[in-house]
Scaffold this active site. Structure first.
Site, PDB file in Angstrom:
ATOM      1  N   SER A  46       0.572  -0.941   0.653  1.00 13.99           N
ATOM      2  CA  SER A  46       0.268   0.087  -0.284  1.00 13.99           C
ATOM      3  C   SER A  46       0.805   1.184  -0.387  1.00 13.99           C
ATOM      4  O   SER A  46       0.245   2.192   0.283  1.00 13.99           O
ATOM      5  CB  SER A  46      -0.729  -0.160   0.853  1.00 13.99           C
ATOM      6  OG  SER A  46      -0.652   0.099   2.443  1.00 13.99           O
ATOM      7  N   ASP A 335      -2.218   8.479   7.072  1.00 14.98           N
ATOM      8  CA  ASP A 335      -2.651   7.812   8.489  1.00 14.98           C
ATOM      9  C   ASP A 335      -2.977   7.171   9.443  1.00 14.98           C
ATOM     10  O   ASP A 335      -1.098   6.934   9.622  1.00 14.98           O
ATOM     11  CB  ASP A 335      -4.207   7.206   7.262  1.00 14.98           C
ATOM     12  CG  ASP A 335      -3.206   6.268   6.382  1.00 14.98           C
ATOM     13  OD1 ASP A 335      -2.676   5.700   6.632  1.00 14.98           O
ATOM     14  OD2 ASP A 335      -4.353   5.342   4.789  1.00 14.98           O
ATOM     15  N   HIS A 338       0.038   4.903   6.786  1.00 20.56           N
ATOM     16  CA  HIS A 338       0.965   5.900   5.835  1.00 20.56           C
ATOM     17  C   HIS A 338       1.006   7.117   5.726  1.00 20.56           C
ATOM     18  O   HIS A 338       0.810   7.704   6.256  1.00 20.56           O
ATOM     19  CB  HIS A 338       0.062   5.165   5.026  1.00 20.56           C
ATOM     20  CG  HIS A 338      -0.370   3.713   4.386  1.00 20.56           C
ATOM     21  ND1 HIS A 338      -1.812   4.005   4.391  1.00 20.56           N
ATOM     22  CD2 HIS A 338      -0.231   2.774   3.822  1.00 20.56           C
ATOM     23  CE1 HIS A 338      -2.078   2.689   4.149  1.00 20.56           C
ATOM     24  NE2 HIS A 338      -0.829   1.779   3.757  1.00 20.56           N
TER      25      HIS A 338
END
Length: 371
Positions: A46, A335, A338
């Site tokens: 991600s 977040d 990340h």
């Protein structure tokens, strides 16, 4: 009507000014020059996924606002408010466009490289399974093999394809989820009961090596291995395991350092192969430098997500249409897990052009591109 149209133009200009400011890096290349390498291939999770998970049944998706709030076109599947590190590196390498996700790329697009990364993916097949669909590193390598066959078809023969691919940069950043969404999640996975941290790092390195060997056999020669960052300092881990919400979780970071040391050994191992130029990027050390002196990089908040819920804004990740912080460029984390675009720019620039000898081993991406 004219007043409304003028307002729209002003908004567009504002967005473009913001975008141009962010990509005005001090890249050692003249404007409009050809890319330094013919193609840029990306493998990862991600941290660099740019849309491969958008259309699969997965909780690991970011194709909704406020993700992409600072990215041209809005939400794209990137787990950030704006660019990821590979977006930054692609610009520094001289590419005019962002590398497309493999899920939507076709035809001659493959010649300039694609992004195979998938959120929640790991080196181990089971990693991230509690989040649903994802493309493991093994699956990403299989997709790369299919892409190579397309390159062979486009260029006409295997020798031409091999020569072409040998000049490309291959960015590989795996391992974060093998700790975050496997080893340190004992309610879902048994690995922490099967292996101590050294054993687990060794098993990961062995599996990693097998997939990297397939990539090498399919033409990858200039390969960048990205070290795992300080996962124990993410808002999610601070929210769960830090007594004061500030002190990083040492048992997680210590385990990751063992894995990163194994990556350096892999670089030495692969560089013995004919034509191979592997290098290691010390993302762990870069994050450490930022945490020690955030103000030097214009950052003020290092232990909370800009968007999230609960302690440290890290207990639940950024929810659809949630209002994020306004001062995003001052946050290390976007977040629960990340980095913000601001952090990705710092890490991307430093990966491309090392600021100290500890940033890359044996060379940075700029020098790799010049080989």
């Amino acid at each position: 009507m004219a007043r409304i149209e003028l307002k729209r133009i002003a908004v567009r200009l504002c967005c473009w000014v913001h975008f141009l400011a962010l990509i005005s890096f001090t890249a050692p290349r003249p404007a409009r020059s050809a890319p330094q390498v013919p193609c840029f291939f990306i493998f990862g999770d991600s941290l660099v996924d740019n849309g491969n998970n958008n259309d699969i049944a997965s909780l690991a998706r970011a194709n909704y606002p406020p993700y992409g709030i600072d990215f041209p076109g809005g939400p794209s599947g990137r787990f950030s408010n704006g660019m990821t590190t590979v977006d930054v590196i692609a610009k520094l390498l001289g590419f005019d466009n962002y590398t497309p996700p493999f899920a939507s790329a076709s035809g001659n697009e493959l010649l300039s490289g694609v992004n195979f990364a998938s959120a929640a993916a790991g080196i181990r097949e089971e990693t991230g399974q509690q989040l649903g669909g994802r493309i493991s590193f093994g699956g990403q390598v299989q997709n790369y093999q299919a892409a190579v066959q397309s390159v062979v078809n486009i260029l006409g023969d295997e020798d031409s394809a091999a020569n072409y691919l040998s000049k490309c940069i291959f960015y590989v950043g795996m391992g974060s989820n093998d700790y975050l969404n496997n080893y340190f999640m004992p309610a879902f996975y048994s690995t922490s009961r099967q292996y101590n941290p050294q054993q687990y790092a060794d098993v990961l390195a062995q599996q990693y090596s097998q997939q990297l060997r397939i990539m090498y056999n399919y033409g990858a020669r200039k390969v960048v291995l990205i070290g795992v960052g300080q996962v124990g300092c993410s808002p999610n881990e601070l929210a769960q395991h830090s007594s004061n919400g500030v002190t990083c979780v040492n048992r997680i970071n210590s385990a990751i350092q063992i894995f990163n040391q194994n990556l350096i050994s892999l670089v030495d191992e692969f560089n013995k192969l004919a034509g191979a130029h592997f290098t290691y990027i010390n993302a762990y050390g870069m994050f450490g430098d930022i945490l020690m002196n955030p103000a030097a990089n214009g950052l003020k908040v290092t232990n909370r997500g800009c968007c999230g819920v609960g302690r440290n804004n890290g207990q639940v990740t950024c929810l659809p249409y949630q209002t994020p912080c306004q001062n995003r460029d001052e946050y290390l984390f976007w977040d629960a897990f990340h980095p913000t675009e601001a952090t990705n720019i710092i890490i991307g620039k430093q990966s491309y052009s090392a600021q100290s000898s500890s940033d890359a081993y044996p060379i940075d991406i700029l020098r790799l591109a010049q080989i």
